[in-house]
Design an enzyme around this catalytic site. Sequence first.
Site, mmCIF file in Angstrom:
data_model
loop_
_atom_site.group_PDB
_atom_site.id
_atom_site.type_symbol
_atom_site.label_atom_id
_atom_site.label_comp_id
_atom_site.label_asym_id
_atom_site.label_seq_id
_atom_site.Cartn_x
_atom_site.Cartn_y
_atom_site.Cartn_z
ATOM 1 N N GLU A 43 5.054 1.210 -15.740
ATOM 2 C CA GLU A 43 5.279 1.995 -14.526
ATOM 3 C C GLU A 43 6.708 2.522 -14.579
ATOM 4 O O GLU A 43 7.661 1.775 -14.350
ATOM 5 C CB GLU A 43 5.076 1.143 -13.269
ATOM 6 C CG GLU A 43 5.337 1.909 -11.982
ATOM 7 C CD GLU A 43 5.352 1.022 -10.742
ATOM 8 O OE1 GLU A 43 6.107 1.349 -9.797
ATOM 9 O OE2 GLU A 43 4.615 0.010 -10.719
ATOM 10 N N LYS A 133 -1.327 -1.533 -3.835
ATOM 11 C CA LYS A 133 -0.127 -2.261 -4.242
ATOM 12 C C LYS A 133 0.378 -3.065 -3.045
ATOM 13 O O LYS A 133 0.760 -2.488 -2.027
ATOM 14 C CB LYS A 133 0.945 -1.272 -4.709
ATOM 15 C CG LYS A 133 2.319 -1.878 -4.941
ATOM 16 C CD LYS A 133 3.314 -0.775 -5.293
ATOM 17 C CE LYS A 133 4.741 -1.291 -5.335
ATOM 18 N NZ LYS A 133 5.709 -0.234 -5.662
#
Length: 216
Positions: A43, A133
């Site tokens: 990420e 998330k």
Amino acid sequence: MKRVDILNKLANAGVIPVVRGNSKEQGLKSCEALLAGGMKGLEITFTLPKADEVIAEIVANNEDPDVVVGAGTVLDAITARMAIMAGAEFIVSPTFDQETAEICNLYQIPYLPGCMTITEIKNAMKAGVDIVKLFPGSAYGSSIIGAFKAPLPHVNIMPTGGVSLENMKDWFKAGVVTVGVGGNLMKPAETGDYAGVTAAAKEYMAEFARIKAGQV
């Protein structure tokens, strides 16, 4: 099937490092060190200078079909499209944003927005979000996963913030689909110790392998 393939790669990667830094060079070297340590997901955050260029270069140089590269700290749809055009295969935000969800849906790219409440999670799922998330995970701890899954048993959750080598097993036991890891994994990069990043990555992947094998 693009979206499904990416989601499978995210789940198989297991541990998604959150790549930050003070320069493009630091970002590239961090990504290379993580990949050398066996990490399969990255990420790359937009707090990193020239993040889109880092994404493009890592994607262009990667030959492993199991590696999945995404963008983090994406605050709006414009940044999301920039990341997607650079080659990002998933988009992560600290909060949910409807326009970002729509642009990701348009390109069949998974969107992982940060959520903290059952209401936020429900609204994100209604907008087509496949993985939520949980951010910051440190605000709750792994025990919250069961509470979220009680009314929403089909929700897929990736905690970020508060996940460590020591407690990772607790998160997976609670039912998360993958975890995001930043601070302690990436700390060696702050002093240019990329060998330390690779060593830490190997520890995380070894622990994930043990968790998958049911050995912890």
